[in-house]
Design an enzyme around this catalytic site. Structure first.
Site, PDB file in Angstrom:
ATOM      1  CG  ASN A  66       4.772   5.905   2.997  1.00 10.75           C
ATOM      2  OD1 ASN A  66       3.735   5.245   3.005  1.00 10.75           O
ATOM      3  ND2 ASN A  66       5.218   6.516   1.909  1.00 10.75           N
ATOM      4  CB  CYS A  75      -2.539   5.452   2.287  1.00 11.12           C
ATOM      5  SG  CYS A  75      -2.690   3.736   2.806  1.00 11.12           S
ATOM      6  N   GLY A  76      -5.132   4.559   0.053  1.00 10.39           N
ATOM      7  CA  GLY A  76      -6.544   4.209  -0.043  1.00 10.39           C
ATOM      8  C   GLY A  76      -7.039   3.375   1.125  1.00 10.39           C
ATOM      9  CG  ASN A  77      -6.314  -0.752   1.725  1.00 10.57           C
ATOM     10  OD1 ASN A  77      -7.481  -0.834   1.376  1.00 10.57           O
ATOM     11  ND2 ASN A  77      -5.364  -1.521   1.212  1.00 10.57           N
ATOM     12  CD  GLU A 191       1.647   0.239   0.155  1.00  8.18           C
ATOM     13  OE1 GLU A 191       1.645   1.447   0.462  1.00  8.18           O
ATOM     14  OE2 GLU A 191       0.906  -0.609   0.693  1.00  8.18           O
ATOM     15  NE  ARG A 192       5.579   7.078  -3.696  1.00  9.24           N
ATOM     16  CZ  ARG A 192       5.562   8.275  -4.259  1.00  9.24           C
ATOM     17  NH1 ARG A 192       6.577   8.673  -5.010  1.00  9.24           N
ATOM     18  NH2 ARG A 192       4.531   9.083  -4.085  1.00  9.24           N
ATOM     19  CB  CYS A 201      -1.300  -1.063  -2.111  1.00  6.81           C
ATOM     20  SG  CYS A 201      -1.034   0.653  -2.629  1.00  6.81           S
TER      21      CYS A 201
END
EC number: 5.1.1.7
Length: 262
Positions: A66, A75-77, A191-192, A201
């Protein structure tokens, strides 16, 4: 100080710094370096940093950090972007399914003319409450439906959920959703790790689509509008209350590449 080659990719506005680390030349995975690279004023700028590394059995490994500098959950993207990156480096072929390992397990992906289809991990269960759902789609997600999300203060509402006692100690991502029609939803996500609203996200979109299915039982595929564009999610419910064969589909785009001193 070392000079590092990097690439910038974005998927529906979720942007990432990506480094080809198959030779393990990049050893800067400390919090300070990652924060610098993701800083939009002093570094490259991005919602996160990804490393593409070798894997003994599969096509490659994805490591994700992150923008706060910490190695993070899936993270999907980011997964869709690193899949496009692997195709552009000729590590894997276009228009054929390939496999890579991430922190949450094995993923399949396919790149076809700028669109990446990413198979997500199975969801074992959904915690459905009166006014929200909570589920893990590779990262933990709170999902709440509203009549409209256009004028919500996402940063205020999202941070309150993210840091609430209910989801401690790890916290959660927070998604706020409304139906555009029966099979189309709009999602806004706090988003954390970014500690802000992001333009998209991927794991949050998946969590929101599965939560939408709980309200529209006969629909297993949703179009999803996010601030950064459009995505699609499909899945199959199973007899145990979970979901299998989950796919996240949408564009993943090369932005630029460069060299920076770290």
């Amino acid at each position: 100080m070392n000079m590092i080659d990097f690439y910038k990719y974005q998927g529906t506005g979720n942007d990432f710094v990506i480094i080809d680390n198959r030779d393990n030349h990049f050893d800067g995975c400390n919090t300070e370096t990652v924060r610098f690279l993701c800083d939009r004023r002093f570094g490259v700028g991005g919602d996160g940093l990804m490393l593409l590394e070798n894997h003994a059995e599969y096509d490659f490994t994805m490591r994700y950090f992150n923008s706060d500098g910490n190695e993070a959950s899936m993270c999907g993207n980011g997964g869709r972007c690193i899949a496009a990156f692997a195709v552009h480096l000729n590590i894997v072929p276009a228009k054929e399914t390939f496999q890579f390992m991430a922190v949450d397990g094995l993923h399949e992906a396919k790149y076809d003319d700028g669109i990446v289809s990413l198979k997500m991990i199975d969801v074992k269960n959904v915690d459905a409450n009166d006014d929200y759902t909570f589920l893990d789609t590779g990262s933990p997600h709170f999902v709440q439906f509203h009549e409209s999300v256009e004028n919500l203060n996402i940063n205020k509402m999202g941070s309150e959920v993210r840091y609430s006692d209910t989801f401690m100690p790890g916290g959660t991502n927070a998604n706020f959703v409304h139906f555009i029609n029966d099979n189309t939803i709009k999602v806004r996500t706090y988003e954390r790790g970014v500690e802000n609203e992001t333009l998209a996200c991927g794991t949050g979109v998946v969590a929101s689509a599965i939560s939408a299915h709980l309200k529209k039982k006969d629909i297993n595929e949703f179009n999803v509008d996010v601030l950064g564009g459009k995505l699609k999610v499909s899945f199959e419910p199973n007899a145990d209350g979970g979901f299998n064969n989950i796919w996240l589909v949408g564009p993943a785009t090369f932005v630029f590449k460069g060299t920076i001193e770290v």
